[in-house]
Design an enzyme around this catalytic site. Structure first.
Site, PDB file in Angstrom:
ATOM      1  N   GLY A   1       0.608  -0.937  -0.032  1.00 45.12           N
ATOM      2  CA  GLY A   1      -0.053  -0.258  -0.497  1.00 45.12           C
ATOM      3  C   GLY A   1       0.649   0.894   0.167  1.00 45.12           C
ATOM      4  O   GLY A   1       2.426   1.157   0.435  1.00 45.12           O
TER       5      GLY A   1
ATOM      6  N   GLN B   1       3.027   9.886   1.046  1.00 44.33           N
ATOM      7  CA  GLN B   1       4.351   9.248   1.119  1.00 44.33           C
ATOM      8  C   GLN B   1       5.021   9.647  -0.215  1.00 44.33           C
ATOM      9  O   GLN B   1       6.334   9.037  -0.540  1.00 44.33           O
ATOM     10  CB  GLN B   1       4.340   7.533   0.873  1.00 44.33           C
ATOM     11  CG  GLN B   1       3.671   7.040   2.502  1.00 44.33           C
ATOM     12  CD  GLN B   1       3.562   5.414   2.662  1.00 44.33           C
ATOM     13  OE1 GLN B   1       3.105   5.076   2.262  1.00 44.33           O
ATOM     14  NE2 GLN B   1       4.362   5.331   2.633  1.00 44.33           N
TER      15      GLN B   1
ATOM     16  N   CYS C   1       6.466  -0.692   6.325  1.00 41.14           N
ATOM     17  CA  CYS C   1       6.004   0.793   5.167  1.00 41.14           C
ATOM     18  C   CYS C   1       7.220   0.918   5.301  1.00 41.14           C
ATOM     19  O   CYS C   1       8.259   1.018   4.879  1.00 41.14           O
ATOM     20  CB  CYS C   1       5.628   1.998   6.216  1.00 41.14           C
ATOM     21  SG  CYS C   1       5.558   3.196   5.776  1.00 41.14           S
ATOM     22  N   LEU C   2       6.663   1.881   3.365  1.00 46.64           N
ATOM     23  CA  LEU C   2       7.662   2.119   2.609  1.00 46.64           C
ATOM     24  C   LEU C   2       8.567   3.326   2.488  1.00 46.64           C
ATOM     25  O   LEU C   2      10.137   3.570   2.159  1.00 46.64           O
ATOM     26  CB  LEU C   2       7.202   2.248   1.085  1.00 46.64           C
ATOM     27  CG  LEU C   2       6.261   0.551   0.266  1.00 46.64           C
ATOM     28  CD1 LEU C   2       5.822   1.277  -0.912  1.00 46.64           C
ATOM     29  CD2 LEU C   2       7.877  -0.041   0.329  1.00 46.64           C
TER      30      LEU C   2
ATOM     31  N   HIS D   1      -3.638   1.165   7.553  1.00 46.76           N
ATOM     32  CA  HIS D   1      -2.436   1.118   8.089  1.00 46.76           C
ATOM     33  C   HIS D   1      -2.722   2.794   7.354  1.00 46.76           C
ATOM     34  O   HIS D   1      -1.847   3.768   7.487  1.00 46.76           O
ATOM     35  CB  HIS D   1      -1.355   0.014   7.471  1.00 46.76           C
ATOM     36  CG  HIS D   1      -0.428   0.944   7.426  1.00 46.76           C
ATOM     37  ND1 HIS D   1       1.085   0.421   7.736  1.00 46.76           N
ATOM     38  CD2 HIS D   1       0.700   1.653   5.938  1.00 46.76           C
ATOM     39  CE1 HIS D   1       2.580   1.616   8.181  1.00 46.76           C
ATOM     40  NE2 HIS D   1       1.775   1.798   6.213  1.00 46.76           N
ATOM     41  N   GLU D   2      -3.374   2.696   5.680  1.00 40.46           N
ATOM     42  CA  GLU D   2      -3.316   3.840   4.914  1.00 40.46           C
ATOM     43  C   GLU D   2      -3.420   5.180   4.537  1.00 40.46           C
ATOM     44  O   GLU D   2      -3.422   6.551   5.111  1.00 40.46           O
ATOM     45  CB  GLU D   2      -3.015   3.445   3.362  1.00 40.46           C
ATOM     46  CG  GLU D   2      -2.722   2.088   2.857  1.00 40.46           C
ATOM     47  CD  GLU D   2      -1.320   2.795   3.016  1.00 40.46           C
ATOM     48  OE1 GLU D   2      -0.404   3.831   2.800  1.00 40.46           O
ATOM     49  OE2 GLU D   2      -0.252   1.399   3.005  1.00 40.46           O
TER      50      GLU D   2
ATOM     51  N   HIS E   1      -1.959   7.139   7.619  1.00 45.81           N
ATOM     52  CA  HIS E   1      -1.040   7.992   7.078  1.00 45.81           C
ATOM     53  C   HIS E   1      -2.002   9.457   6.439  1.00 45.81           C
ATOM     54  O   HIS E   1      -1.020  10.130   6.926  1.00 45.81           O
ATOM     55  CB  HIS E   1      -0.446   7.326   5.492  1.00 45.81           C
ATOM     56  CG  HIS E   1       0.941   6.505   5.792  1.00 45.81           C
ATOM     57  ND1 HIS E   1       2.115   6.956   5.626  1.00 45.81           N
ATOM     58  CD2 HIS E   1       0.778   5.406   5.506  1.00 45.81           C
ATOM     59  CE1 HIS E   1       2.551   6.352   6.026  1.00 45.81           C
ATOM     60  NE2 HIS E   1       2.647   5.125   5.478  1.00 45.81           N
TER      61      HIS E   1
HETATM   62 NI    NI Z   1       2.898   3.253   4.938  1.00 47.90          NI
END
Ligand code: NI
Length: 161
Positions: A46, A51, A90-91, A132-133, A136
């Site tokens: 995701g 991000q 997480c990226l 999670h997203e 963000h």
């Molecule tokens: Ni993330």
């Protein structure tokens, strides 16, 4: 389509709240294409627009289960059920993993690319990814809510070169 630069740990933008998308125009659609390409490039499940430095309420998710990527505009979690402990990464936090508590199931509303309101009932990994997203979009990251003592640093092969 283009790969966008990922915003990483320590970047203050990750703590900011994203704004709702008011109009789904060419710019938004290009952003979504780029987000999907960027997520795939880094093998992410995701990605939220923040991000890649854009404070808009857009997330993309791909579970690599054959259903393809999905984009959610202005996602809102309207119901949750249960609680599970799950491992998460997480990226924006390369090589870091930790356990967090997430709902077992979520119901969420979002707009699709045509502006239709869609309701999704998700469980397991999809539920986790949506939570999670959406975090963000509210300026929250998983390390803020990790279960103490569960943080792991896993070196990637690229680091060893
Ligand atoms: Ni993330």
């Amino acid at each position: 389509m283009a790969i966008r630069n990922l915003r990483l740990e320590g970047d203050e933008i990750l703590k900011k709240k994203s704004r709702e998308v008011e109009k789904i125009d060419e710019r938004i659609l290009t952003l979504i294409d780029d987000m999907i390409e960027t997520m795939h490039k880094y093998n992410g499940v995701g990605l939220a627009a923040v991000q890649v430095g854009i404070l808009k309420r857009i997330i993309v998710i791909d579970l690599y289960d054959g259903n393809g990527p999905i984009a959610m505009i202005n996602p809102v979690i309207i119901k949750t059920k249960g609680e599970v402990e799950v491992e998460e990464g997480c990226l924006s936090f390369p090589n870091k993993f930790a356990k967090v508590k997430r709902p077992e199931q979520v119901t969420a509303d979002f707009l699709d690319l045509e502006g239709n309101t869609i309701r999704v009932k998700a469980k397991d990994l999809l539920a986790q990814a949506i939570c999670h997203e959406v975090d963000h979009l509210n300026g929250e990251v998983f390390v803020d809510k990790m279960i103490p003592g569960t943080l792991e640093y896993v070196e990637s092969e690229e680091d060893e070169k």
